[in-house]
Design an enzyme around this catalytic site. Structure first.
Site, PDB file in Angstrom:
ATOM      1  N   GLU A 196      43.736  37.941  37.695  1.00  0.00           N
ATOM      2  CA  GLU A 196      43.187  38.471  36.443  1.00  0.00           C
ATOM      3  C   GLU A 196      43.696  39.901  36.345  1.00  0.00           C
ATOM      4  O   GLU A 196      43.118  40.807  36.910  1.00  0.00           O
ATOM      5  CB  GLU A 196      41.650  38.415  36.487  1.00  0.00           C
ATOM      6  CG  GLU A 196      41.041  38.355  35.108  1.00  0.00           C
ATOM      7  CD  GLU A 196      40.940  39.696  34.412  1.00  0.00           C
ATOM      8  OE1 GLU A 196      41.983  40.181  33.922  1.00  0.00           O
ATOM      9  OE2 GLU A 196      39.838  40.249  34.357  1.00  0.00           O
ATOM     10  N   GLU A 205      46.479  49.211  32.481  1.00  0.00           N
ATOM     11  CA  GLU A 205      46.232  49.008  33.921  1.00  0.00           C
ATOM     12  C   GLU A 205      47.526  48.674  34.641  1.00  0.00           C
ATOM     13  O   GLU A 205      47.613  48.781  35.852  1.00  0.00           O
ATOM     14  CB  GLU A 205      45.198  47.916  34.237  1.00  0.00           C
ATOM     15  CG  GLU A 205      43.816  48.271  33.801  1.00  0.00           C
ATOM     16  CD  GLU A 205      42.777  47.276  34.281  1.00  0.00           C
ATOM     17  OE1 GLU A 205      42.883  46.813  35.425  1.00  0.00           O
ATOM     18  OE2 GLU A 205      41.863  46.982  33.503  1.00  0.00           O
TER      19      GLU A 205
HETATM   20  N1  SAH Z   1      40.011  38.823  40.552  1.00  0.00           N
HETATM   21  C1  SAH Z   1      38.813  39.574  40.322  1.00  0.00           C
HETATM   22  C2  SAH Z   1      39.092  41.049  40.017  1.00  0.00           C
HETATM   23  C3  SAH Z   1      39.986  41.290  38.802  1.00  0.00           C
HETATM   24  S1  SAH Z   1      40.184  43.039  38.428  1.00  0.00           S
HETATM   25  C4  SAH Z   1      38.035  38.936  39.193  1.00  0.00           C
HETATM   26  O1  SAH Z   1      38.620  38.149  38.446  1.00  0.00           O
HETATM   27  O2  SAH Z   1      36.861  39.249  39.012  1.00  0.00           O
HETATM   28  C5  SAH Z   1      41.741  43.383  39.178  1.00  0.00           C
HETATM   29  C6  SAH Z   1      41.637  43.713  40.667  1.00  0.00           C
HETATM   30  O3  SAH Z   1      42.951  43.915  41.151  1.00  0.00           O
HETATM   31  C7  SAH Z   1      40.877  44.995  40.975  1.00  0.00           C
HETATM   32  O4  SAH Z   1      39.852  44.720  41.911  1.00  0.00           O
HETATM   33  C8  SAH Z   1      41.926  45.946  41.538  1.00  0.00           C
HETATM   34  O5  SAH Z   1      41.436  46.801  42.565  1.00  0.00           O
HETATM   35  C9  SAH Z   1      42.974  44.979  42.081  1.00  0.00           C
HETATM   36  N2  SAH Z   1      44.344  45.496  42.136  1.00  0.00           N
HETATM   37  C10 SAH Z   1      45.029  46.116  41.133  1.00  0.00           C
HETATM   38  N3  SAH Z   1      46.277  46.406  41.530  1.00  0.00           N
HETATM   39  C11 SAH Z   1      46.385  45.969  42.815  1.00  0.00           C
HETATM   40  C12 SAH Z   1      47.445  45.999  43.791  1.00  0.00           C
HETATM   41  N4  SAH Z   1      48.641  46.509  43.505  1.00  0.00           N
HETATM   42  N5  SAH Z   1      47.198  45.481  45.015  1.00  0.00           N
HETATM   43  C13 SAH Z   1      45.976  44.957  45.321  1.00  0.00           C
HETATM   44  N6  SAH Z   1      44.948  44.897  44.451  1.00  0.00           N
HETATM   45  C14 SAH Z   1      45.150  45.389  43.204  1.00  0.00           C
END
Ligand code: SAH
Length: 250
Positions: A196, A205
């Site tokens: 997501e 983002e």
């Molecule tokens: N999958 C979860 C969270 C989605 S929000 C859900 O659906 O509820 C996106 C998440 O990706 C966030 O927790 C953020 O910390 C993580 N994220 C963003 N970029 C990232 C990266 N390069 N490596 C690891 N995690 C990442």
């Protein structure tokens, strides 16, 4: 699979503004005033080397730098974090995840996509890019995946491990704390990637780069992405008052 997205960044910033800035003696004013501005888009992460993957160990000092969220000097457990820390590791705060989980359109669309396609997930290796609370990993596990690897750079990963254990899925799901661009998985390839990654106006983002990186590195030829397409509808508007205020001001 198309998805609508919720406004998680603003929510978080509102929470930050409400937070008690006196938790630590250090002033947080500059952070809060910056928080009204969108954070600069992150640069793509160099991928020339890969650090060995570290299965998550709580309270260990790790450089946790989630893209677009600034840097924190060391990784602190969520219990120890203050509003200042949350500013730099915004996804560590459960509030933002609560909001995402309660976004029914978002969460149920993912759940349905997996539960209605159990034949696709059965006995497959799944990668959850940015696993957060582990919700998508758990959906994939319940849909029949053989093993699910979740990668999460924020310290919410600590909670996710507890949540996964409470759901008795810890034998099927492994969470890695770190950036997707730096973690190494114990498998060469995966069958399915779930993520997501969508932000405001789809691309805010800038997590799409991360998902593409994961796809190019780990997805088997013919593997599946959930979602594998997105649509952005744009319409031009004019806000006279805003324009006067911003442009025609003297
Ligand atoms: N999958 C979860 C969270 C989605 S929000 C859900 O659906 O509820 C996106 C998440 O990706 C966030 O927790 C953020 O910390 C993580 N994220 C963003 N970029 C990232 C990266 N390069 N490596 C690891 N995690 C990442």
């Amino acid at each position: 699979m198309g998805l609508r997205h919720s406004s998680r960044c603003l929510l978080l910033r509102r929470k930050m503004a409400e937070a008690d800035s006196s938790e630590r003696q250090q002033p947080v004013k500059s952070s809060l005033s910056q928080s009204a501005q969108p954070s600069p888009l992150p640069k793509p992460v160099p991928t020339t080397h890969h650090v060995p993957c570290i299965p998550h160990t709580p309270h260990v000092a790790v450089l946790a730098t989630c893209p677009g969220r600034g840097k924190i000097a060391k990784f602190i457990s969520p219990e120890e974090m203050t509003s200042r820390d949350y500013y730099f590791d915004s996804y560590a705060h459960f509030g933002i995840h609560e909001e995402m989980l309660k976004d029914e359109v978002r969460t149920l669309t993912y759940r349905n996509a997996m539960y209605h396609n159990k034949h696709v997930f059965k006995d497959k290796i799944v990668l959850d890019v940015g696993s957060g609370t582990g919700i998508l990993s758990m959906f994939a596990a319940n849909a029949g995946a053989k093993h699910v690897y979740g990668i999460e750079c924020s310290s919410i990963s600590e909670y996710s491990e507890k949540i996964i254990k409470s759901n008795h899925l810890h034998n099927v799901i492994t969470i890695f704390k770190g950036k997707v661009e730096e973690v190494e998985l114990p498998v060469e390839k995966v069958d399915i990637i779930v993520s997501e990654w969508m932000g405001y106006c789809l691309f805010y983002e800038s997590m799409l780069n991360t998902v593409i990186f994961a796809r190019d590195k780990w997805l088997k030829p013919g593997g599946l992405m959930f979602p594998d397409r997105a649509a952005l509808y744009v319409v031009a508007i004019e806000d006279r008052q805003y324009k006067d205020f911003k442009i025609h001001c003297k």
